[in-house]
Design an enzyme around this catalytic site. Structure first.
Site, PDB file in Angstrom:
ATOM      1  N   TYR A 143      24.089  30.510  43.090  1.00 32.30           N
ATOM      2  CA  TYR A 143      23.293  29.626  43.941  1.00 32.30           C
ATOM      3  C   TYR A 143      22.172  30.379  44.663  1.00 32.30           C
ATOM      4  CZ  TYR A 143      26.906  26.076  43.240  1.00 32.30           C
ATOM      5  OH  TYR A 143      27.785  25.179  42.688  1.00 32.30           O
ATOM      6  N   LYS A 193      35.801  34.672  35.171  1.00 30.54           N
ATOM      7  CA  LYS A 193      35.589  34.418  33.739  1.00 30.54           C
ATOM      8  C   LYS A 193      35.331  35.772  33.085  1.00 30.54           C
ATOM      9  CE  LYS A 193      34.991  31.441  30.340  1.00 30.54           C
ATOM     10  NZ  LYS A 193      36.136  30.738  29.731  1.00 30.54           N
ATOM     11  N   ASP A 225      38.593  28.369  33.498  1.00 30.34           N
ATOM     12  CA  ASP A 225      38.920  27.171  32.714  1.00 30.34           C
ATOM     13  C   ASP A 225      40.417  26.889  32.768  1.00 30.34           C
ATOM     14  OD1 ASP A 225      38.999  29.625  31.401  1.00 30.34           O
ATOM     15  OD2 ASP A 225      38.514  28.832  29.439  1.00 30.34           O
ATOM     16  N   ASP A 249      33.059  26.088  44.323  1.00 30.27           N
ATOM     17  CA  ASP A 249      32.505  24.770  44.634  1.00 30.27           C
ATOM     18  C   ASP A 249      33.284  23.699  43.861  1.00 30.27           C
ATOM     19  OD1 ASP A 249      30.884  22.734  45.463  1.00 30.27           O
ATOM     20  OD2 ASP A 249      29.075  23.432  44.460  1.00 30.27           O
ATOM     21  N   ASP A 253      36.807  21.281  45.316  1.00 29.56           N
ATOM     22  CA  ASP A 253      36.763  19.814  45.292  1.00 29.56           C
ATOM     23  C   ASP A 253      37.935  19.250  44.484  1.00 29.56           C
ATOM     24  OD1 ASP A 253      34.597  19.468  46.901  1.00 29.56           O
ATOM     25  OD2 ASP A 253      33.406  18.364  45.430  1.00 29.56           O
TER      26      ASP A 253
END
Ligand code: NAD
Length: 359
Positions: A143, A193, A225, A249, A253
């Site tokens: 970001y 990852k 994943d 992020d 959620d």
């Protein structure tokens, strides 16, 4: 001996002032019981600050926050300000606050309260007892990485963002996560990852090296994943999760929604020094603002996180969480979590029964 803390209150917009009023009453009640004095200073942020000053984060607001021991924020935003240019939008005030206080760690618990189990979209046996803390890096990663932009590419276009972490950025969020895990069940799962990304390999190496300083925490690693699948398949396996900005992020959620009730979810954002910001996960709910319909419990639980993670007052935090548990056991529900046979209450009345539970 009376302990004293300076708290900046940022009620913001929409339901913010209503739920903040409840949280302040609860803090005062707990303070009286435990000999803690809170000095509250209120400051504008978001839409109300735009209306008053033209700026979603006035300099005085940031200065007041910096001078305090902790910041209790409610929510910002509303239809009225949605069409302003980006620099003058309420959200810009929130981002300014996070960067102004250098809040690099975001802590979001996803706890299933037994009384609200039927609010989840998952089956009871899968979510019963779930108690997860997601620690997300907040000021680095993709970001913020450079270069970024949309560029010309030989007659085509090329969109670019950069995923980069320095070792020290990883260490700093890692330490917050190990400390959080220590205060919980002592299990930390680092999500990356590393099978594909070099930056994730560095992440894994640095987190693994940090583990030597935390012999009381059991560390594991998981690819993102797989973590997404495991959160839905068997969320009880997780205690504390640490991950970068982008993965965090998304996973925070997903973890939050296991609980099924947005009006119940608190969060904390911490820096290395200076005050942290404690706020509910939900927004300003303009559709129900000013109608005494808001659920104040996420804000009250944010105040509990403030006590636990910002002011190091675990007994006071426990007291608030126990009171929330008690009012839910007694059957009190705001509209967002209402179920058959329960007692419907508004925001103010929920505050009243909390105070009774604390008395
Ligand atoms: P929202 O979270 O405000 O509301 C979503 C839905 O949940 C609405 O139906 C609302 O009534 C309900 N809800 C939310 N909190 C509740 C509570 N405590 N009690 C009962 N019901 C509750 O999200 P949205 O509608 O997407 O956004 C509304 C405004 O809030 C927008 O301006 C948005 O930008 C802003 N927002 C702010 C923050 C923040 O301050 N951190 C976060 C998200 C959204």
């Amino acid at each position: 001996m009376t302990q004293q803390f300076r708290i900046t209150l940022l009620p913001g917009d929409g339901i913010g002032p209503e739920i903040t009023a409840v949280a302040v009453d609860v803090l005062k009640a707990v303070g009286t019981k435990l000999g803690i004095q809170f000095d509250f200073t209120e400051a504008p942020i978001g839409g109300c600050a735009i209306d008053a000053t033209g700026n979603p984060l006035p300099d005085e607001t940031l200065a007041t926050c910096r001078q305090s021991d902790a910041v209790l924020l409610a929510a910002i935003g509303g239809y009225k300000w949605d069409t302003l240019p980006r620099a003058q939008r309420p959200e810009t005030g929130l981002l300014g606050l996070r960067s102004g206080l250098q809040l690099f760690a975001n802590l979001r618990p996803a706890t299933i309260l037994p009384q609200l189990i039927d609010a989840s979209s998952l089956k009871r046996d899968i979510i019963e007892g779930v108690d997860i803390m997601v620690v997300r890096e907040l000021t680095g990663g993709i970001y913020f990485g450079q270069p970024r932009g949309i560029f010309d590419a030989n007659g085509d276009q090329r969109g670019v963002n950069t995923l980069a972490y320095t070792g020290s950025e990883i260490d700093r969020i890692g330490r917050v996560a190990f400390e959080a895990a220590k205060k919980r069940q002592g299990r930390l799962c680092s999500v990356d990852k590393a099978n594909v990304l070099e930056v994730s390999q560095l992440w894994r190496d640095r987190i693994t090296a940090l583990a030597a300083d935390y012999s009381d925490v059991e560390l594991s690693h998981m690819y993102v994943d797989n973590a997404a699948m495991q959160l839905l398949r068997w969320p009880k396996q997780f205690d504390t999760i640490v991950t970068g900005n982008l993965f965090g992020d998304i996973l925070s959620d997903a973890a939050a929604m296991l609980t099924g009730s947005i009006g119940m979810l608190p969060s904390a954002s911490l820096g290395s020094s200076g005050p942290g910001v404690f706020e509910p996960v939900h927004g300003s709910a303009p559709d129900i603002a000013g109608q005494d319909k808001a659920n104040p419990l996420a804000q009250v639980l944010s105040a509990a996180m403030m006590l636990r993670y910002g002011l190091n007052q675990p007994a006071a935090a426990d007291m608030i969480e126990t009171a929330v548990d008690a009012v839910l056991n007694q059957g009190y529900r705001t509209g967002d979590i209402m179920a058959d046979g329960m007692q419907a209450v508004g925001c103010k009345a929920m505050g009243d029964v909390l105070l009774q539970a604390l008395a």
